[in-house]
Write a protein that holds these residues in place. Structure first.
Motif, mmCIF file in Angstrom:
data_model
loop_
_atom_site.group_PDB
_atom_site.id
_atom_site.type_symbol
_atom_site.label_atom_id
_atom_site.label_comp_id
_atom_site.label_asym_id
_atom_site.label_seq_id
_atom_site.Cartn_x
_atom_site.Cartn_y
_atom_site.Cartn_z
ATOM 1 N N ALA B 37 54.060 39.950 23.817
ATOM 2 C CA ALA B 37 53.745 39.056 24.930
ATOM 3 C C ALA B 37 53.014 39.808 26.027
ATOM 4 N N ALA B 38 53.441 41.068 26.282
ATOM 5 C CA ALA B 38 52.780 41.860 27.327
ATOM 6 C C ALA B 38 51.328 42.104 26.954
ATOM 7 N N VAL B 39 51.086 42.468 25.666
ATOM 8 C CA VAL B 39 49.709 42.710 25.233
ATOM 9 C C VAL B 39 48.894 41.442 25.384
ATOM 10 N N ALA B 40 49.473 40.306 24.952
ATOM 11 C CA ALA B 40 48.759 39.036 25.045
ATOM 12 C C ALA B 40 48.393 38.732 26.484
ATOM 13 N N SER B 41 49.348 38.957 27.417
ATOM 14 C CA SER B 41 49.018 38.613 28.799
ATOM 15 C C SER B 41 48.037 39.610 29.386
ATOM 16 N N PHE B 42 48.079 40.863 28.871
ATOM 17 C CA PHE B 42 47.070 41.827 29.332
ATOM 18 C C PHE B 42 45.673 41.365 28.927
ATOM 19 N N LEU B 43 45.565 40.844 27.683
ATOM 20 C CA LEU B 43 44.258 40.374 27.222
ATOM 21 C C LEU B 43 43.815 39.134 27.988
ATOM 22 N N LEU B 44 44.792 38.358 28.471
ATOM 23 C CA LEU B 44 44.444 37.117 29.171
ATOM 24 C C LEU B 44 44.074 37.358 30.623
ATOM 25 N N TRP B 45 44.317 38.568 31.125
ATOM 26 C CA TRP B 45 44.043 38.890 32.525
ATOM 27 C C TRP B 45 42.602 38.536 32.872
ATOM 28 N N ASP B 46 42.414 37.850 33.984
ATOM 29 C CA ASP B 46 41.086 37.465 34.453
ATOM 30 C C ASP B 46 40.415 36.377 33.638
ATOM 31 N N HIS B 47 41.131 35.770 32.682
ATOM 32 C CA HIS B 47 40.492 34.712 31.898
ATOM 33 C C HIS B 47 40.768 33.325 32.456
ATOM 34 N N HIS B 48 41.818 33.196 33.255
ATOM 35 C CA HIS B 48 42.195 31.904 33.822
ATOM 36 C C HIS B 48 42.328 30.840 32.756
ATOM 37 N N ALA B 49 43.009 31.200 31.682
ATOM 38 C CA ALA B 49 43.167 30.241 30.606
ATOM 39 C C ALA B 49 44.081 29.112 31.056
ATOM 40 N N VAL B 50 43.681 27.902 30.739
ATOM 41 C CA VAL B 50 44.506 26.738 31.060
ATOM 42 C C VAL B 50 44.688 25.949 29.779
ATOM 43 N N SER B 51 45.934 25.598 29.470
ATOM 44 C CA SER B 51 46.091 24.780 28.279
ATOM 45 C C SER B 51 46.863 23.528 28.626
ATOM 46 N N PHE B 52 46.495 22.444 28.023
ATOM 47 C CA PHE B 52 47.107 21.117 28.217
ATOM 48 C C PHE B 52 46.985 20.651 29.661
ATOM 49 N N GLY B 53 46.276 21.408 30.482
ATOM 50 C CA GLY B 53 46.180 21.006 31.887
ATOM 51 C C GLY B 53 47.447 21.212 32.676
ATOM 52 N N VAL B 54 48.515 21.687 32.048
ATOM 53 C CA VAL B 54 49.773 21.826 32.767
ATOM 54 C C VAL B 54 50.291 23.253 32.763
ATOM 55 N N VAL B 55 49.679 24.111 31.965
ATOM 56 C CA VAL B 55 50.113 25.499 31.921
ATOM 57 C C VAL B 55 48.897 26.351 32.189
ATOM 58 N N SER B 56 49.003 27.253 33.165
ATOM 59 C CA SER B 56 47.826 28.002 33.519
ATOM 60 C C SER B 56 48.162 29.486 33.549
ATOM 61 N N ALA B 57 47.476 30.258 32.716
ATOM 62 C CA ALA B 57 47.721 31.694 32.661
ATOM 63 C C ALA B 57 46.767 32.398 33.613
ATOM 64 N N ASP B 58 46.837 32.052 34.907
ATOM 65 C CA ASP B 58 45.997 32.765 35.864
ATOM 66 C C ASP B 58 46.641 34.113 36.196
ATOM 67 N N ASN B 59 45.928 34.905 36.957
ATOM 68 C CA ASN B 59 46.404 36.265 37.195
ATOM 69 C C ASN B 59 47.754 36.290 37.907
ATOM 70 N N TYR B 60 47.973 35.293 38.748
ATOM 71 C CA TYR B 60 49.253 35.214 39.454
ATOM 72 C C TYR B 60 50.395 35.087 38.457
ATOM 73 N N ALA B 61 50.229 34.120 37.530
ATOM 74 C CA ALA B 61 51.268 33.907 36.522
ATOM 75 C C ALA B 61 51.430 35.160 35.673
ATOM 76 N N LEU B 62 50.299 35.812 35.358
ATOM 77 C CA LEU B 62 50.391 36.971 34.480
ATOM 78 C C LEU B 62 51.097 38.128 35.178
ATOM 79 N N PHE B 63 50.873 38.278 36.480
ATOM 80 C CA PHE B 63 51.565 39.347 37.204
ATOM 81 C C PHE B 63 53.066 39.120 37.140
ATOM 82 N N VAL B 64 53.486 37.876 37.402
ATOM 83 C CA VAL B 64 54.920 37.566 37.322
ATOM 84 C C VAL B 64 55.409 37.765 35.890
ATOM 85 N N THR B 65 54.557 37.407 34.926
ATOM 86 C CA THR B 65 54.944 37.596 33.532
ATOM 87 C C THR B 65 55.211 39.064 33.240
#
Lengths: 172, 468
Positions: B37-65
């Motif tokens: 999960a850590a590797v996945a969120s590292f790869l997602l850093w700066d991508h601002h991935a949003v899925s289903f419109g209700v879950v957003s892997a922005d950098n804020y969420a990833l930092f908390v993650t």
């Protein structure tokens, strides 16, 4: 309109009788009748989904739980002296509480009738069929639906852990 | 998103492995899942991935993650000895821990009130059961029951809040709520205020802010110490992440309305947490009250909500997570099968019998108290500076005063460890390697955050800058 009065009369009558029973099992049965009449009212309000949920969840699941509890407690009758002497409807607690509730209800009714001219704060309700609801649930709210399944899984595991009997010296 | 899935899969795989034999290496398995999960969120850093419109892997969420994954790894490592000593069910313990961690991560990422609620419930139910997992101990069961009942009430409040918000704005998505509320920010309707208040109660319960803190000491004392460490850090981080997201983005236009409430609650939380903490004789209860006080400091950061205040929240959460987990890890190692050893007097002369554990505990306690070379100092300093910048001078003064008072009860433990001799020295089994490594790692982390905080502060600022 006749149907409305019929269902409403059944609901009110059944609810009154729920309170008036000596035997809690009868009370539960009458509560089911009252819920059934309520769901009839929901059908008249063009809310078939709510009506069905009312039957399944309240009249079905929750009332069965009630019955189980009543039977597990093994208290088919309340029979202390006081219980037999005074009819349930005229005991002090129900009288005061009922009076308080009646005052609240009257006040709310007066307020609601006075305020009908005011615009309601809620968006206008649309008619929702079961089909649209299901459609929304599996498209717009698909993710929430899936998360709910995880939630139920966790709750289930938790319940099993808390309720399980540990055999002494059993598996580790 | 990917990390949520990874964490959930890790939990489910752990579940599946539980069935055949009870001696499966589930802990390492969970750790592998978390690293994935850590590797996945590292790869997602700066991508601002949003899925289903209700879950957003922005950098804020990833930092908390990242914080949550660190919490998860340390909790897994520190849980081993406690599980073994208490004879807890291994598979269930790890599975529930991972499930509630999945809920926490989801909560940090959710941008929809319904998803936040569901994530909150997933994490809470996991933690309720973990609290009461020691079923032969009345204290544990009592703690779980109290926590569960009060938590259910708080969830109901939160749900009411969501329902009213939906009634006012017609949506549960935070961005849409934000636009609707901003449009009518000049004259918020009573319904809207009510909705905001109810949401606030829900969050305040989870972070143990003062009028809603009653469950905290009992739950923290009754739960196994490894669970306490997990729930005092993970739940707090996740709840504050969602708290900040809801109140600083969707409800930001109503800042004028909620800031007064938060001011009062933050002040009460800091004062009560420290004052009552002074009177405790059990180290676990003392740390419970200290965690209440720390919620107060975080609320100060939330209230100041200027650019430094926002990143102060994240930095504080990271420091607090490492420190508190470490402290409860030491408590967990000191605990024995038949004795909790959590009274102040049990720590007497620990330095002479267990010098390493005593030294580590000193590091964690000093950091909690906010002493200079450690992370806690920088975090507190950061929060109080941002409060002063935001014009909340009085709150900053209360904060500084309460943290000075709190130093008293942290130092009291340290004095016990070094300057008194024990009448009945503890005989402890040797510390397991994994747990030892985890403790040392978190101590190093605390030192790193205290000595070289710039890098992490920059990350925190960058991550929070992307959304608010």
């Amino acid at each position: 309109m006749t149907l409305f009065y019929l269902f409403a009369a059944i609901a009110v009558l059944a609810s009154l009788l729920v309170v008036a029973q000596h035997n809690p099992v009868y009370s539960v049965m009458l509560l089911i009748a009252s819920f059934g009449a309520l769901s009839g009212l929901y059908v008249l309000l063009d809310a078939p989904f709510v009506a069905v949920i009312q039957i399944i969840v309240y009249a079905g699941a929750i009332m069965v739980l009630f019955l189980f509890v009543v039977m597990l407690l093994n208290a088919p009758r309340e029979d202390t002296d006081y219980d037999i002497r005074v009819h349930p409807l005229f005991r002090r607690g129900p009288l005061w509480f009922g009076a308080a509730l009646a005052v609240c209800l009257a006040a709310e009714l007066a307020w609601a009738l006075g305020a009908t001219r005011m615009r309601s704060g809620f968006p206008a309700a649309q008619m929702v069929s079961v089909e649209t609801l299901g459609h929304r649930l599996f498209t717009d709210y698909a993710f929430q639906f899936e998360v709910t399944s995880v939630l139920i899984l966790v709750a289930m595991i938790g319940a099993v852990i808390m309720a399980r009997h540990d055999e002494p010296g059993g598996k580790q | 998103m990917a990390c949520v899935v990874a964490a959930a899969i890790a939990a489910i795989v752990a579940e599946a492995f539980r069935a055949p034999g009870e001696r499966m290496p589930i802990g390492p398995l969970g750790a592998i899942g978390l690293i994935g999960a850590a590797v996945a969120s590292f790869l997602l850093w700066d991508h601002h991935a949003v899925s289903f419109g209700v879950v957003s892997a922005d950098n804020y969420a990833l930092f908390v993650t990242f914080i949550l994954i660190a919490v998860g790894l340390l909790s897994l490592a520190l849980a081993g000895p406690v599980i073994e000593r208490q004879g807890l069910p291994v598979g269930e313990y790890y599975a529930l821990l991972l499930f509630s961690l999945g809920g926490m991560i989801l909560m940090a990422m959710a941008t929809d009130l319904i998803v936040i609620f569901l994530a909150l419930e997933v994490l809470s139910i996991g933690v309720y059961v973990l609290t009461g997992i020691r079923r032969d101990s009345p204290a544990s069961v009592e703690a779980a029951f109290k926590y569960f009942l009060l938590g259910a009430f708080a969830s109901a409040f939160f749900l009411y809040g969501i329902a009213f918000t939906y009634g006012v704005t017609g949506s549960t998505r935070l961005d849409r709520i934000g636009t609707v509320i901003a449009a009518q920010a000049m004259s918020p309707s009573p319904m809207q205020l009510l909705a905001m208040g109810l949401l606030f109660v829900g969050f305040a319960f989870k972070v143990a802010a003062v009028p809603f803190h009653m469950w905290t000491p009992d739950a923290y004392e009754g739960a196994p110490p490894s669970v306490t460490g997990f729930m005092s850090t993970g739940v707090k981080a996740a709840a504050f992440a969602a708290f900040a997201r809801v109140f600083l983005s969707a409800l930001a236009p109503m800042h004028g309305e909620w800031s007064h409430v938060v001011w009062v609650i933050a002040a009460m939380t800091m004062i009560l947490g420290t004052v009552v903490g002074v009177a405790q004789t059990s180290v676990k209860r003392m740390l419970a009250y200290s965690s209440i006080a720390h919620s107060g400091y975080l609320l100060v950061a939330l209230l100041s909500a200027n650019s430094s205040g926002k990143s102060a929240i994240l930095f504080y959460l990271a420091t607090y997570a490492l420190t508190n987990l470490g402290a409860f890890g030491v408590i967990g190692l000191l605990e024995q099968r038949d004795a909790a050893n959590d009274q102040l007097t049990d720590y007497a002369g620990l330095w002479y019998t267990q010098p390493v554990l005593a030294a580590l505990m000193t590091v964690f306690l000093l950091s909690l108290g906010g002493f200079p070379p450690f992370g806690g100092f920088i975090a507190k300093w950061f929060i109080f500076t941002s409060a002063i910048e935001a014009g909340q001078t009085w709150l900053a003064i209360i904060g500084v005063l309460t943290s000075v008072v709190s130093v008293f009860f942290y130092l009291r433990v340290i004095v016990q460890m070094y300057m008194t001799s024990s009448t009945a020295p503890l005989r402890l089994p040797p510390v397991p390697l994994v747990a030892g490594v985890a403790l040392v790692a978190s101590a190093i982390g605390v030192l790193y955050l205290g000595v070289l905080p710039a890098q992490v502060i920059d990350w925190a600022a960058a991550s929070i800058g992307t959304i608010f």
